[in-house]
Design a protein around this motif. Structure first.
Motif, PDB file in Angstrom:
ATOM      1  N   ILE A   6       0.894  -1.353  -0.044  1.00 55.12           N
ATOM      2  CA  ILE A   6      -0.008  -0.097  -0.111  1.00 55.12           C
ATOM      3  C   ILE A   6       0.854   1.153  -0.042  1.00 55.12           C
ATOM      4  O   ILE A   6       1.879   1.346   0.949  1.00 55.12           O
ATOM      5  N   GLY A   7       0.515   2.015  -1.083  1.00 51.14           N
ATOM      6  CA  GLY A   7       1.339   3.482  -0.851  1.00 51.14           C
ATOM      7  C   GLY A   7       0.457   4.441  -0.482  1.00 51.14           C
ATOM      8  O   GLY A   7      -0.525   4.500  -0.977  1.00 51.14           O
ATOM      9  N   ILE A   8       0.878   5.522   0.418  1.00 54.06           N
ATOM     10  CA  ILE A   8       0.019   6.471   0.846  1.00 54.06           C
ATOM     11  C   ILE A   8       0.783   7.896   0.863  1.00 54.06           C
ATOM     12  O   ILE A   8       2.156   7.894   0.908  1.00 54.06           O
ATOM     13  N   ASP A   9       0.120   8.889   0.138  1.00 53.60           N
ATOM     14  CA  ASP A   9       0.707  10.256  -0.015  1.00 53.60           C
ATOM     15  C   ASP A   9      -0.143  11.107   0.851  1.00 53.60           C
ATOM     16  O   ASP A   9      -1.247  11.315   0.444  1.00 53.60           O
ATOM     17  N   LEU A  10       0.348  11.500   2.240  1.00 56.52           N
ATOM     18  CA  LEU A  10      -0.225  12.128   3.037  1.00 56.52           C
ATOM     19  C   LEU A  10       0.104  13.878   2.869  1.00 56.52           C
ATOM     20  O   LEU A  10       1.248  13.864   3.010  1.00 56.52           O
ATOM     21  N   GLY A  11      -0.795  14.535   2.314  1.00 57.76           N
ATOM     22  CA  GLY A  11      -0.547  15.850   2.228  1.00 57.76           C
ATOM     23  C   GLY A  11      -1.220  16.730   3.348  1.00 57.76           C
ATOM     24  O   GLY A  11      -1.853  16.366   4.236  1.00 57.76           O
ATOM     25  N   GLY A  12      -1.057  18.255   3.069  1.00 55.68           N
ATOM     26  CA  GLY A  12      -1.537  18.828   4.018  1.00 55.68           C
ATOM     27  C   GLY A  12      -3.137  19.117   3.888  1.00 55.68           C
ATOM     28  O   GLY A  12      -3.629  19.477   4.968  1.00 55.68           O
ATOM     29  N   ASN A  14      -4.980  16.890   1.695  1.00 54.99           N
ATOM     30  CA  ASN A  14      -5.573  15.585   1.127  1.00 54.99           C
ATOM     31  C   ASN A  14      -4.637  14.350   1.497  1.00 54.99           C
ATOM     32  O   ASN A  14      -3.496  14.420   1.483  1.00 54.99           O
ATOM     33  N   CYS A  15      -5.350  13.322   1.494  1.00 54.96           N
ATOM     34  CA  CYS A  15      -4.466  12.009   2.057  1.00 54.96           C
ATOM     35  C   CYS A  15      -4.997  11.113   0.989  1.00 54.96           C
ATOM     36  O   CYS A  15      -6.074  10.866   0.538  1.00 54.96           O
ATOM     37  N   ARG A  16      -4.004  10.532  -0.099  1.00 53.58           N
ATOM     38  CA  ARG A  16      -4.239   9.434  -0.885  1.00 53.58           C
ATOM     39  C   ARG A  16      -3.598   8.213  -0.814  1.00 53.58           C
ATOM     40  O   ARG A  16      -2.526   8.363  -0.130  1.00 53.58           O
ATOM     41  N   ALA A  17      -4.383   7.217  -1.075  1.00 58.03           N
ATOM     42  CA  ALA A  17      -3.944   5.812  -0.927  1.00 58.03           C
ATOM     43  C   ALA A  17      -4.050   4.871  -2.046  1.00 58.03           C
ATOM     44  O   ALA A  17      -5.216   4.951  -2.498  1.00 58.03           O
ATOM     45  N   ALA A  18      -3.375   3.817  -2.171  1.00 57.33           N
ATOM     46  CA  ALA A  18      -3.591   2.871  -3.071  1.00 57.33           C
ATOM     47  C   ALA A  18      -2.843   1.672  -3.085  1.00 57.33           C
ATOM     48  O   ALA A  18      -1.934   1.685  -2.569  1.00 57.33           O
ATOM     49  N   LEU A  19      -3.304   0.433  -3.583  1.00 57.89           N
ATOM     50  CA  LEU A  19      -2.729  -0.820  -3.645  1.00 57.89           C
ATOM     51  C   LEU A  19      -1.647  -0.701  -4.958  1.00 57.89           C
ATOM     52  O   LEU A  19      -2.039  -0.240  -6.153  1.00 57.89           O
ATOM     53  N   VAL A  20      -0.621  -1.413  -4.676  1.00 53.44           N
ATOM     54  CA  VAL A  20       0.492  -1.129  -5.553  1.00 53.44           C
ATOM     55  C   VAL A  20       1.147  -2.671  -5.934  1.00 53.44           C
ATOM     56  O   VAL A  20       1.609  -3.039  -4.895  1.00 53.44           O
ATOM     57  N   GLY A  21       1.005  -2.921  -7.305  1.00 56.46           N
ATOM     58  CA  GLY A  21       1.360  -4.423  -7.518  1.00 56.46           C
ATOM     59  C   GLY A  21       2.950  -4.420  -7.971  1.00 56.46           C
ATOM     60  O   GLY A  21       3.552  -3.275  -8.472  1.00 56.46           O
ATOM     61  N   ILE A  29      -7.082   5.019  -6.777  1.00 55.64           N
ATOM     62  CA  ILE A  29      -6.527   5.812  -5.613  1.00 55.64           C
ATOM     63  C   ILE A  29      -7.637   6.388  -4.720  1.00 55.64           C
ATOM     64  O   ILE A  29      -8.755   6.933  -5.421  1.00 55.64           O
ATOM     65  N   ARG A  30      -7.498   6.090  -3.527  1.00 52.94           N
ATOM     66  CA  ARG A  30      -8.585   6.685  -2.667  1.00 52.94           C
ATOM     67  C   ARG A  30      -8.321   7.825  -1.977  1.00 52.94           C
ATOM     68  O   ARG A  30      -6.986   7.934  -1.603  1.00 52.94           O
ATOM     69  N   ARG A  31      -8.996   8.761  -1.941  1.00 52.95           N
ATOM     70  CA  ARG A  31      -8.620  10.286  -1.486  1.00 52.95           C
ATOM     71  C   ARG A  31      -9.754  10.576  -0.402  1.00 52.95           C
ATOM     72  O   ARG A  31     -10.790  10.219  -0.295  1.00 52.95           O
ATOM     73  N   ARG A  32      -9.073  11.304   0.752  1.00 55.19           N
ATOM     74  CA  ARG A  32     -10.013  11.712   1.703  1.00 55.19           C
ATOM     75  C   ARG A  32      -9.412  13.024   2.377  1.00 55.19           C
ATOM     76  O   ARG A  32      -7.977  13.119   2.135  1.00 55.19           O
ATOM     77  N   PRO A  33      -9.951  13.922   2.737  1.00 52.73           N
ATOM     78  CA  PRO A  33      -9.364  14.998   3.469  1.00 52.73           C
ATOM     79  C   PRO A  33      -8.380  14.726   4.554  1.00 52.73           C
ATOM     80  O   PRO A  33      -8.579  13.777   5.231  1.00 52.73           O
ATOM     81  N   THR A  34      -7.364  15.640   4.821  1.00 54.76           N
ATOM     82  CA  THR A  34      -6.572  15.452   5.762  1.00 54.76           C
ATOM     83  C   THR A  34      -7.068  16.436   6.900  1.00 54.76           C
ATOM     84  O   THR A  34      -6.801  17.531   7.045  1.00 54.76           O
ATOM     85  N   GLU A  35      -7.708  15.764   7.780  1.00 53.70           N
ATOM     86  CA  GLU A  35      -8.451  16.341   8.719  1.00 53.70           C
ATOM     87  C   GLU A  35      -7.997  15.963  10.152  1.00 53.70           C
ATOM     88  O   GLU A  35      -8.299  14.904  10.515  1.00 53.70           O
ATOM     89  N   LEU A  44      -5.855   9.163  13.412  1.00 51.74           N
ATOM     90  CA  LEU A  44      -5.149   7.798  13.084  1.00 51.74           C
ATOM     91  C   LEU A  44      -6.118   6.630  13.099  1.00 51.74           C
ATOM     92  O   LEU A  44      -5.967   5.764  12.163  1.00 51.74           O
ATOM     93  N   ALA A  45      -7.234   6.700  13.962  1.00 50.32           N
ATOM     94  CA  ALA A  45      -8.134   5.616  13.793  1.00 50.32           C
ATOM     95  C   ALA A  45      -8.980   5.569  12.582  1.00 50.32           C
ATOM     96  O   ALA A  45      -9.007   4.823  12.010  1.00 50.32           O
ATOM     97  N   GLU A  46      -9.262   6.850  12.136  1.00 51.63           N
ATOM     98  CA  GLU A  46      -9.944   6.929  10.755  1.00 51.63           C
ATOM     99  C   GLU A  46      -8.942   6.484   9.689  1.00 51.63           C
ATOM    100  O   GLU A  46      -9.377   5.829   8.428  1.00 51.63           O
TER     101      GLU A  46
END
Length: 318
Positions: A6-12, A14-21, A29-35, A44-46
């Motif tokens: 799993i690769g994660i790009d945590l930005g100020g 947004n946070c993006r994550a994806a499976l990498v083969g 790529i799954r995106r969610r706000p960095t809140e 961390l739990a979220e």
């Protein structure tokens, strides 16, 4: 099962994550706000809940997720502790890699987000054509990652490449790092909107004046510039000039082959490029200035994800 990470790009922002083969193949790529308004533990739990969902998805696809890699903003120690993160202060002092590994039951590597992005561009993107280059990420802040002789250079304490905190305006805007006048305050995606608001407040005419100040974004500045808005063009030229000034200093110091510009503001790269090159040539010795090519990144959101995945310990599979 097929190995993956799993690769994660945590930005100020947004946070993006994806499976990498294998081969750097990347899934959705799954995106969610960095809140982090509710604090580190709640955030961390979220995050873990979202990553566990990705793990289940991977299992359903026949993937064995062996490790997790994350790029995070700020100074990151060798053990994945966030020493300081000006744009995400809730992370300061947190053993992020250890905390994630304990919850996900897998090895976790946490590196500086700009270093992860640089390594992604080096392996899969615009950095492939350079032996040595600087990657500059223009996002919420300005990050930098150095690749020297095809190796990611972290420095003695993991703090190399922090060009975003190079002073370009002595005594200028206060930066989250505590300094004033950092490049980050004049060339980041967020800074473009700030500069536009300041010019409007000072009385410059612009179609952007019709947008409420709190809602103005760097994307809107770029769109207005493409329509020929003089204020927006001036904002991009100023930002490009400051960036070129820093690149000139870097060229003199390291005599690199190139610079790769990535991040949210890269959408306006072509409008900024003339000012970048003028300032670069002005501030660099001729031989170093001519040597350094300045190009846009090619991977977009995928750069940090791919780089973090490669740094997670499975780079030989890429």
């Amino acid at each position: 099962m097929t190995p993956a990470v799993i690769g994660i790009d945590l930005g100020g922002t947004n946070c993006r994550a994806a499976l990498v083969g294998t081969g750097g193949r990347i899934g959705e790529i799954r995106r969610r706000p960095t809140e982090m308004v509710r604090g580190y533990d709640a955030w961390l739990a979220e995050l873990v809940a979202g990553l566990e969902e990705l793990l289940r998805q991977g299992e359903g696809l026949g993937l064995k997720v062996a490790a997790v890699g994350m790029g995070a903003p700020g100074l990151i120690s060798g053990d994945g502790t966030v020493v300081a993160s000006p744009n995400l202060p809730h992370l300061d002092g947190r053993p992020l890699a250890v905390d994630l590994a304990a919850r996900l039951k897998r090895p976790v590597t946490v590196a500086n987000d700009a270093n992860a992005s640089a390594w992604g561009e080096a392996l899969f993107g615009a950095g492939r054509e350079f032996n040595s280059f600087l990657a500059v990420t223009l996002g919420t802040g300005v990050g930098g990652g150095l690749v020297l002789n095809r190796r990611l250079w972290l420095g003695a304490d993991g703090a190399a490449g922090e060009v975003g905190h190079w002073t370009v305006v002595p005594g200028g805007r206060l930066c989250g790092c505590g300094n004033r006048g950092c490049l980050e305050q004049y060339a980041s995606a967020r800074a473009l909107a700030v500069s536009a608001r300041e010019r409007i407040a000072a009385g410059e005419a612009s179609a952007l004046a019709a947008i409420p100040a709190a809602e103005l974004t760097s994307r809107q500045v770029g769109e207005a510039a493409r329509r020929g808005d003089a204020l927006a063009l001036g904002v991009l030229e100023e930002a490009g000039g400051y960036l070129g000034q820093v690149l000139g200093g870097v060229a003199n110091l390291l005599n690199l082959d190139g610079a790769v510009i990535a991040g949210g503001a890269v959408e306006s790269f072509d409008l900024m490029q003339p000012a970048i090159l003028r300032a670069l040539r002005q501030h660099a010795f001729p031989v170093s200035g001519r040597r350094m090519s300045v190009v846009p990144g090619r991977l977009g959101d995928e750069a940090g994800i791919l780089g973090a995945a490669a740094l997670a310990g499975l780079s030989e599979q890429f």
